[in-house]
Design a protein around this motif. Structure first.
Motif, PDB file in Angstrom:
ATOM      1  N   PHE A 146       0.627  -1.289   0.034  1.00  0.00           N
ATOM      2  CA  PHE A 146      -0.102   0.025   0.123  1.00  0.00           C
ATOM      3  C   PHE A 146       0.827   1.274  -0.086  1.00  0.00           C
ATOM      4  O   PHE A 146       0.744   2.242  -0.869  1.00  0.00           O
ATOM      5  CB  PHE A 146      -0.842   0.053   1.297  1.00  0.00           C
ATOM      6  N   LEU A 147       1.871   1.196   0.806  1.00  0.00           N
ATOM      7  CA  LEU A 147       3.028   2.528   0.849  1.00  0.00           C
ATOM      8  C   LEU A 147       3.415   2.691  -0.465  1.00  0.00           C
ATOM      9  O   LEU A 147       3.779   3.872  -1.095  1.00  0.00           O
ATOM     10  CB  LEU A 147       3.900   2.239   2.123  1.00  0.00           C
ATOM     11  N   ILE A 148       4.075   1.694  -1.195  1.00  0.00           N
ATOM     12  CA  ILE A 148       4.531   1.628  -2.338  1.00  0.00           C
ATOM     13  C   ILE A 148       3.373   2.072  -3.409  1.00  0.00           C
ATOM     14  O   ILE A 148       3.783   2.854  -4.355  1.00  0.00           O
ATOM     15  CB  ILE A 148       5.169   0.271  -2.715  1.00  0.00           C
ATOM     16  N   PHE A 149       2.257   1.935  -3.133  1.00  0.00           N
ATOM     17  CA  PHE A 149       1.100   2.148  -4.393  1.00  0.00           C
ATOM     18  C   PHE A 149       1.028   3.633  -4.207  1.00  0.00           C
ATOM     19  O   PHE A 149       0.659   4.126  -4.936  1.00  0.00           O
ATOM     20  CB  PHE A 149      -0.024   1.302  -3.949  1.00  0.00           C
ATOM     21  N   MET A 150       1.147   4.252  -2.941  1.00  0.00           N
ATOM     22  CA  MET A 150       0.576   5.455  -2.785  1.00  0.00           C
ATOM     23  C   MET A 150       1.969   6.509  -3.593  1.00  0.00           C
ATOM     24  O   MET A 150       1.676   7.590  -4.006  1.00  0.00           O
ATOM     25  CB  MET A 150       0.714   5.967  -1.355  1.00  0.00           C
ATOM     26  N   GLU A 151       3.196   6.012  -3.815  1.00  0.00           N
ATOM     27  CA  GLU A 151       4.122   6.513  -4.641  1.00  0.00           C
ATOM     28  C   GLU A 151       4.264   6.000  -5.915  1.00  0.00           C
ATOM     29  O   GLU A 151       4.640   6.852  -6.897  1.00  0.00           O
ATOM     30  CB  GLU A 151       5.424   6.478  -3.905  1.00  0.00           C
ATOM     31  N   ASN A 152       4.122   4.855  -6.198  1.00  0.00           N
ATOM     32  CA  ASN A 152       4.450   4.412  -7.545  1.00  0.00           C
ATOM     33  C   ASN A 152       3.539   3.009  -7.850  1.00  0.00           C
ATOM     34  O   ASN A 152       3.672   2.083  -7.332  1.00  0.00           O
ATOM     35  CB  ASN A 152       6.022   3.831  -7.816  1.00  0.00           C
ATOM     36  N   PHE A 153       2.366   3.259  -8.634  1.00  0.00           N
ATOM     37  CA  PHE A 153       1.435   2.381  -8.767  1.00  0.00           C
ATOM     38  C   PHE A 153       2.109   1.032  -9.683  1.00  0.00           C
ATOM     39  O   PHE A 153       1.867   0.063  -9.262  1.00  0.00           O
ATOM     40  CB  PHE A 153       0.353   2.869  -9.783  1.00  0.00           C
ATOM     41  N   SER A 154       2.981   1.368 -10.621  1.00  0.00           N
ATOM     42  CA  SER A 154       3.521   0.196 -11.332  1.00  0.00           C
ATOM     43  C   SER A 154       4.441  -0.754 -10.513  1.00  0.00           C
ATOM     44  O   SER A 154       4.309  -1.758 -10.676  1.00  0.00           O
ATOM     45  CB  SER A 154       4.399   0.756 -12.479  1.00  0.00           C
ATOM     46  N   THR A 155       5.125  -0.311  -9.711  1.00  0.00           N
ATOM     47  CA  THR A 155       5.876  -0.871  -8.695  1.00  0.00           C
ATOM     48  C   THR A 155       5.168  -1.656  -7.800  1.00  0.00           C
ATOM     49  O   THR A 155       5.579  -2.960  -7.774  1.00  0.00           O
ATOM     50  CB  THR A 155       6.881  -0.172  -7.968  1.00  0.00           C
ATOM     51  N   SER A 156       4.221  -1.072  -7.366  1.00  0.00           N
ATOM     52  CA  SER A 156       2.978  -2.066  -6.358  1.00  0.00           C
ATOM     53  C   SER A 156       2.599  -3.072  -7.135  1.00  0.00           C
ATOM     54  O   SER A 156       2.502  -4.362  -6.786  1.00  0.00           O
ATOM     55  CB  SER A 156       2.041  -1.021  -5.632  1.00  0.00           C
ATOM     56  N   LEU A 215      10.266  -9.405 -15.376  1.00  0.00           N
ATOM     57  CA  LEU A 215       9.051  -8.368 -15.667  1.00  0.00           C
ATOM     58  C   LEU A 215       9.255  -7.140 -15.909  1.00  0.00           C
ATOM     59  O   LEU A 215       8.554  -6.370 -16.620  1.00  0.00           O
ATOM     60  CB  LEU A 215       7.856  -9.024 -14.505  1.00  0.00           C
ATOM     61  N   GLN A 216      10.168  -6.533 -14.891  1.00  0.00           N
ATOM     62  CA  GLN A 216      10.559  -5.157 -14.910  1.00  0.00           C
ATOM     63  C   GLN A 216      11.048  -4.977 -16.319  1.00  0.00           C
ATOM     64  O   GLN A 216      10.716  -3.853 -16.626  1.00  0.00           O
ATOM     65  CB  GLN A 216      11.467  -4.967 -13.661  1.00  0.00           C
ATOM     66  N   ALA A 217      12.039  -5.504 -16.739  1.00  0.00           N
ATOM     67  CA  ALA A 217      12.521  -5.475 -18.191  1.00  0.00           C
ATOM     68  C   ALA A 217      11.854  -5.446 -19.175  1.00  0.00           C
ATOM     69  O   ALA A 217      11.661  -4.523 -20.057  1.00  0.00           O
ATOM     70  CB  ALA A 217      13.602  -6.423 -18.360  1.00  0.00           C
ATOM     71  N   LEU A 218      10.635  -6.460 -19.148  1.00  0.00           N
ATOM     72  CA  LEU A 218       9.811  -6.489 -20.175  1.00  0.00           C
ATOM     73  C   LEU A 218       8.803  -5.357 -20.130  1.00  0.00           C
ATOM     74  O   LEU A 218       8.218  -4.756 -21.313  1.00  0.00           O
ATOM     75  CB  LEU A 218       8.814  -7.826 -20.181  1.00  0.00           C
ATOM     76  N   VAL A 235       3.018   4.414 -19.901  1.00  0.00           N
ATOM     77  CA  VAL A 235       3.981   4.926 -19.212  1.00  0.00           C
ATOM     78  C   VAL A 235       4.155   4.680 -17.640  1.00  0.00           C
ATOM     79  O   VAL A 235       3.110   4.699 -17.082  1.00  0.00           O
ATOM     80  CB  VAL A 235       4.190   6.555 -19.435  1.00  0.00           C
ATOM     81  N   THR A 236       5.126   3.884 -17.292  1.00  0.00           N
ATOM     82  CA  THR A 236       5.299   3.532 -15.822  1.00  0.00           C
ATOM     83  C   THR A 236       6.449   3.940 -15.084  1.00  0.00           C
ATOM     84  O   THR A 236       6.298   4.110 -13.877  1.00  0.00           O
ATOM     85  CB  THR A 236       5.396   1.738 -15.730  1.00  0.00           C
ATOM     86  N   GLY A 237       7.484   4.175 -15.590  1.00  0.00           N
ATOM     87  CA  GLY A 237       8.519   4.773 -14.945  1.00  0.00           C
ATOM     88  C   GLY A 237       9.572   3.816 -14.266  1.00  0.00           C
ATOM     89  O   GLY A 237      10.328   4.055 -13.611  1.00  0.00           O
ATOM     90  N   GLN A 238       9.551   2.475 -14.908  1.00  0.00           N
ATOM     91  CA  GLN A 238      10.208   1.233 -14.590  1.00  0.00           C
ATOM     92  C   GLN A 238      11.905   1.459 -15.275  1.00  0.00           C
ATOM     93  O   GLN A 238      11.563   1.374 -16.508  1.00  0.00           O
ATOM     94  CB  GLN A 238       9.573  -0.001 -14.692  1.00  0.00           C
ATOM     95  N   PRO A 239      12.847   1.487 -14.657  1.00  0.00           N
ATOM     96  CA  PRO A 239      13.910   1.307 -15.242  1.00  0.00           C
ATOM     97  C   PRO A 239      14.440   0.026 -15.967  1.00  0.00           C
ATOM     98  O   PRO A 239      13.854  -0.984 -15.336  1.00  0.00           O
ATOM     99  CB  PRO A 239      14.970   1.833 -14.248  1.00  0.00           C
ATOM    100  N   LEU A 240      15.213  -0.200 -16.850  1.00  0.00           N
ATOM    101  CA  LEU A 240      15.553  -1.225 -17.336  1.00  0.00           C
ATOM    102  C   LEU A 240      16.677  -1.978 -16.448  1.00  0.00           C
ATOM    103  O   LEU A 240      17.734  -1.394 -16.319  1.00  0.00           O
ATOM    104  CB  LEU A 240      16.257  -1.026 -18.845  1.00  0.00           C
ATOM    105  N   PRO A 241      16.383  -3.037 -15.828  1.00  0.00           N
ATOM    106  CA  PRO A 241      17.592  -3.630 -14.880  1.00  0.00           C
ATOM    107  C   PRO A 241      18.704  -3.874 -15.482  1.00  0.00           C
ATOM    108  O   PRO A 241      19.292  -4.216 -16.459  1.00  0.00           O
ATOM    109  CB  PRO A 241      16.936  -4.974 -14.332  1.00  0.00           C
ATOM    110  N   LEU A 242      19.762  -3.111 -14.462  1.00  0.00           N
ATOM    111  CA  LEU A 242      21.236  -3.475 -14.852  1.00  0.00           C
ATOM    112  C   LEU A 242      21.685  -2.444 -16.059  1.00  0.00           C
ATOM    113  O   LEU A 242      22.912  -2.542 -16.486  1.00  0.00           O
ATOM    114  CB  LEU A 242      21.846  -4.649 -14.902  1.00  0.00           C
TER     115      LEU A 242
END
Length: 399
Positions: A158-168, A331-334, A346-353
């Motif tokens: 829930f706390l992550i959701f309040m800041e970043n929906f895609s990460t949660s 999944l984050q990469a995809l 648009v989500t704001g997820q970085p490409l891992p590594l």
């Protein structure tokens, strides 16, 4: 000399180690190219600054992998609850007194070091869920009591959701998949899916029913609404809402099928964050779909090797740990690649590594280190080392 090389080498799955190094090398090339316009705006044309910065970060990340791969997974099992509580404390601290960077997630500073607590929380949630699933295993499968244990992660999500929906959403999906692989009954799993679908429908309905002034007071729901509108109903969306995705599509179109032209990106001058959120678009623009296919193949190899490691595991906790960590990375990469080519909002997820940044790189490296640690433990080499240690212990006892 041989001992030093041995200590500095990645243990466990060798193919996975090669892929990790390959992604780091790609990161150096693409970050150097994508930060060209940023260097002229901020550093007065010093293009080598961000290259050296990324190089030092990647060297530090390699050290993190070496450190975490030497840590046995049993310590993660023992301290899983403490790690989860620590992540909750960091998230609360970020909510109360954290700083907002780039109009996205909140950052906190500890001992002069700034980091995103949500990245640490991803590892903490996966470690705790792996422990919960392992502790509730029976001969028939995973007991339904595992859901009571996993209620501990709900406040963190829930706390992550309040800041970043895609990460949660990403982390919640990984937890669900871990439950499925952990042999939760299909009846219980179906009920969970049904409840979540209903919750998502209500949330989406609320986004378009509740006035925007009220949405703006609750986390970043207004941003979520604008991005969904820009993706599903582009004709009604503002130009500012669709600007990032439009520029990314232009970069993809410029790349074509096959192209090798590093440092010639034009869209890096227009994309807001070409070195992080949209770095895959720069890869397509400069190396074409062929180069982008190589990057995608590397992440698919990670997924395959994770499956190989899981099959070798003879314990439930390390198997679930590797499953969760590996799936989260892939999944984050995809998602990042899907956003750049217009498949997802648009989500704001970085490409891992690959993407530039400290927090994501460090915690992704820690995840790879944990995976390699489990791989080494259940490999033939790891078993030989364990037997040798056992022999030494027995000899000392006899003496």
């Amino acid at each position: 000399m041989g001992r030093i090389i041995n200590k500095l080498s990645l243990k466990g799955d060798r193919i996975l180690g090669i892929v990790v190094i390959a992604l780091m090398l790609i990161s150096l090339l693409v970050v150097y190219s994508s930060t060209g316009s940023l260097a002229f705006r901020v550093r007065g044309g010093d293009t080598s600054f961000y290259l050296l910065k990324q190089l030092f970060l990647l060297v530090g990340c390699y050290g993190v992998i070496l450190l975490t791969q030497s840590c046995h997974y049993k310590y993660l099992l023992s301290f899983a609850t403490f790690i989860l509580l620590a992540s909750f404390g960091f998230l609360v601290l970020a909510k109360v007194m954290g700083a907002t960077l780039n109009d996205t997630e909140r950052w906190i500073k500890i001992f002069g070091i700034s980091f995103q607590p949500s990245e640490f929380a991803k590892l903490a949630v996966i470690i705790f869920c792996a422990r919960a699933i392992a502790f509730e295993q029976t001969e028939k499968g995973c007991d339904d009591n595992v859901l009571l244990r996993m209620l501990w992660v709900v406040p963190i999500l829930f706390l992550i959701f309040m800041e970043n929906f895609s990460t949660s959403a990403l982390l919640g999906g990984v937890c669900l998949f871990m439950l499925f692989v952990g042999r939760l009954s299909l009846k219980t799993f179906s009920k969970i899916i049904g409840g979540l679908v209903l919750l998502v429908v209500l949330l989406v309905a609320a986004l378009f029913i509740v006035p925007e002034k009220q949405l703006g007071k609750v986390g970043r729901l207004l941003t979520v609404k604008s991005r969904l509108e820009a993706f599903f109903v582009p004709s009604k969306a503002n130009k500012d809402d669709s600007y990032q995705s439009d520029q990314a599509k232009i970069a993809v179109a410029r790349g074509g099928l096959f192209k090798v032209a590093p440092g010639t990106s034009v869209q890096r001058n227009f994309l807001p964050h070409p070195y992080s959120d949209f770095i895959f678009a720069i890869i397509v623009e400069e190396y074409g779909l062929g180069g982008a296919g190589v990057v995608m193949l590397l992440y698919l190899i990670i997924l395959y090797r994770v499956g190989v490691i899981v099959r070798r595991c003879t314990r439930m906790f390390p198997a679930m740990l590797v499953t969760g960590l590996g799936l989260c990375i892939v999944l984050q990469a995809l998602i990042n690649m899907g956003v750049c080519v217009g498949l997802f909002p648009v989500t704001g997820q970085p490409l891992p590594l690959v993407s530039m940044g400290g927090t994501s790189l460090l915690f992704t490296s820690a995840a790879f280190g944990m995976i390699l640690s489990v791989s080494h433990t259940f490999s033939e080499e790891g078993e030989r080392e364990a037997k040798e240690k056992l022999k030494v212990a027995t000899t000392e006892e006899e003496i």
